[in-house]
Scaffold this active site. Structure first.
Site, short mmCIF file in Angstrom:
data_model
loop_
_atom_site.label_atom_id
_atom_site.label_comp_id
_atom_site.label_asym_id
_atom_site.label_seq_id
_atom_site.Cartn_x
_atom_site.Cartn_y
_atom_site.Cartn_z
N PHE A 1 -25.93 40.95 -19.23
CA PHE A 1 -26.03 42.38 -19.00
C PHE A 1 -27.33 42.85 -19.65
O PHE A 1 -27.77 42.26 -20.65
CB PHE A 1 -24.84 43.14 -19.62
CG PHE A 1 -23.66 43.21 -18.68
CD1 PHE A 1 -22.94 42.06 -18.38
CD2 PHE A 1 -23.29 44.41 -18.09
CE1 PHE A 1 -21.86 42.11 -17.50
CE2 PHE A 1 -22.22 44.47 -17.20
CZ PHE A 1 -21.50 43.33 -16.92
N ASP B 1 -29.83 43.02 -32.34
CA ASP B 1 -30.95 42.06 -32.33
C ASP B 1 -31.29 41.60 -33.75
O ASP B 1 -31.76 40.49 -33.93
CB ASP B 1 -32.18 42.72 -31.71
CG ASP B 1 -32.03 42.85 -30.20
OD1 ASP B 1 -31.43 41.93 -29.60
OD2 ASP B 1 -32.47 43.86 -29.62
N PRO C 1 -29.34 35.29 -33.70
CA PRO C 1 -29.40 34.32 -32.61
C PRO C 1 -29.14 35.01 -31.28
O PRO C 1 -28.35 35.95 -31.22
CB PRO C 1 -28.26 33.35 -32.93
CG PRO C 1 -27.35 34.10 -33.84
CD PRO C 1 -28.20 35.06 -34.60
N ILE D 1 -27.28 34.77 -28.14
CA ILE D 1 -26.12 33.97 -27.72
C ILE D 1 -26.25 33.59 -26.24
O ILE D 1 -26.08 32.42 -25.87
CB ILE D 1 -24.82 34.75 -27.99
CG1 ILE D 1 -24.80 35.21 -29.45
CG2 ILE D 1 -23.59 33.90 -27.69
CD1 ILE D 1 -23.79 36.26 -29.77
N LYS E 1 -22.42 47.70 -53.51
CA LYS E 1 -22.89 48.89 -52.79
C LYS E 1 -24.25 49.32 -53.35
O LYS E 1 -24.42 49.44 -54.57
CB LYS E 1 -21.87 50.02 -52.98
CG LYS E 1 -22.23 51.24 -52.18
CD LYS E 1 -21.21 52.35 -52.37
CE LYS E 1 -21.76 53.63 -51.79
NZ LYS E 1 -21.11 54.81 -52.28
N ASN F 1 -24.28 49.75 -33.02
CA ASN F 1 -24.79 50.48 -31.86
C ASN F 1 -23.62 51.19 -31.17
O ASN F 1 -22.48 51.08 -31.60
CB ASN F 1 -25.53 49.53 -30.90
CG ASN F 1 -24.61 48.43 -30.42
OD1 ASN F 1 -23.63 48.68 -29.75
ND2 ASN F 1 -24.94 47.19 -30.79
#
Ligand code: C5P
Length: 415
Positions: A338, A290, A318, A320, A300, A222
């Site tokens: 957050f 997620d 998981p 956390i 590959k 991300n």
């Protein structure tokens, strides 16, 4: 040290090269002689004539200048000085220094020298933050190279961040410090812990993205830059805390005094966090993926010619924060989450506060218009069990300092 003080000044190719001229002036004023080398790229920004004029000495530019070779070989040139100063030290020069490349006069002198070296990096913020440049920086400091800057601010290229070369006065101050230090580069020292409201407290912070492998060369990730989490780590250090920073892959300088634990995947992050418990305060600032792929391919993945793309089967990672928030034993006295949201920011943050059993959630809008992910500023909302506080937009560093003050107060009240 005896006789005339002398530096060998290597001027690299960057818009900041003009500051090297002021640096020469300051050195001359302080009776420090300057032997200048101007790289080919440096010549695009300042002329050999203006450099020579200020230094009162010949400017060396090319490796295969036979006259110079007769008068003074490049080996000798590299050793005439007490200190070699590279300003601006471009990303390219740093990379060449770190890998021992010598393909022009400047890099040959740098490789041949046995005198201490001080660099003043100058480059675009993305180049500075790139893992390759950070790796090179680690190599160079490990080799004993002294570093001055870079500074954070508006850049000539229109971006904002670290990468601006230090001002001539600051580089000059570093040169004076070198001379005051009896000619030895300072050994890396463990910074003494600050005293403050978090003295004696351990703070655990997660930061950055996680990378979830698909195959040996591809991964799910991300846009998290890690800036907010790293700024929080710095702010916690400033308040006297012992800080463990569990970080996904980011290109940021390591804040002085933190214990950095680098991880890639969410499962590694969970293990690292568990390894740092117990602690007094845990701040989960990381953008944890997620999902991961259920089985990542060992080789590959290839197109099979059928025109049918492979289906990626995902498994949930998981959570956390949730696991730490619900701990029966060793739950940190303060657990902070957050919430990066693109819609219904406050409502979603409230749900997370309850589901993850956090004490407070710092919510922010990361929809495209906000530019929060990877950007300089952040607009946060503090969502507690009974109240919500909206803060105005401000740089992530300021957000971090103000948040850390708040967390420190909350911790003091809770324990
Ligand atoms: O991704 P989400 O919006 O649920 O993240 C909210 C909070 O939970 C953040 O503090 C994040 O660091 C934490 N989190 C976590 N592990 C996950 C997902 C999120 O610690 N797998």
């Amino acid at each position: 040290m005896s006789g005339q003080k002398r530096i060998l000044l290597i001027i690299g190719g960057g818009i900041a090269a003009y500051k090297a001229l002021e640096l020469i002036r300051l050195c001359k004023k302080a009776n420090i002689a300057v032997t200048p080398i101007l790289t080919r790229a440096g010549e695009q920004f300042v002329t050999p004539l203006s450099v020579a004029g200020l230094a009162g000495e010949k400017t060396y530019t090319h490796l295969f200048d036979l006259t110079d070779e007769a008068e003074m070989g490049h080996i000798q040139l590299s050793r005439v000085a007490d200190l070699v100063v590279v300003a601006p030290a471009t990303a390219d020069l740093m990379a060449k220094m770190a890998t021992g490349q010598a393909d022009d006069l400047a890099t040959t002198a740098l490789l041949a020298t046995d005198t201490p070296v001080l660099i003043a990096p100058a480059m675009n913020v993305r180049m500075w933050e790139h893992p390759a440049t950070q790796r090179n920086l680690t190599t160079l400091t490990g080799d004993g190279v002294l570093v001055c800057g870079p500074e954070e601010g508006d850049m000539a290229c229109g971006e904002y961040g670290p990468g601006r070369m230090s001002e001539a006065a600051d580089i000059f101050a570093a040169i004076e410090k070198f001379y005051a230090g009896d000619n030895h580069p300072p050994q890396p020292t463990t910074p003494t812990r600050q005293t403050g409201p978090l003295s004696g407290r351990k703070v655990l912070i997660t930061a950055g993205p996680t990378h979830e492998p698909i195959d040996p060369v591809r991964y799910i990730a991300n846009r998290s830059s890690g800036k907010q989490g790293y700024a929080l780590a710095e702010a916690a250090i400033a308040l006297g805390a012992e800080v463990a920073l569990v970080s996904g892959p980011v290109g940021l300088p390591i804040p002085q005094g933190v214990e950095l634990i680098n991880i890639e995947t969410a499962r590694d992050m969970l293990k690292a966090v568990q390894g740092e418990l117990p602690c007094d305060m845990a701040i989960f600032c990381a953008a944890v993926a997620d999902w991961r792929t259920e089985d990542n391919a060992q080789q590959k993945m290839k197109k099979d010619g059928s025109g049918q793309p492979p289906a990626l089967k995902l498994a949930e990672n998981p959570d956390i924060l949730k696991s730490v928030g619900h701990l029966k034993n060793h739950r940190p006295a303060l657990v902070v989450g957050f919430a990066a949201e693109t819609e219904n920011v406050i409502e979603n943050a409230r749900k997370k506060l309850i589901a993850k059993n956090a004490d407070i959630i710092i919510a922010n809008d990361v929809s495209d218009e906000g530019g929060v992910m990877g950007g300089r500023d952040n607009t946060v909302h503090l969502v507690g069990p009974d109240n919500v506080e909206h803060w105005e937009k401000m740089p992530k560093q300021d957000v971090a300092v103000r948040l850390m003050d708040r967390f420190s107060d909350m911790l003091a009240k809770s324990s």
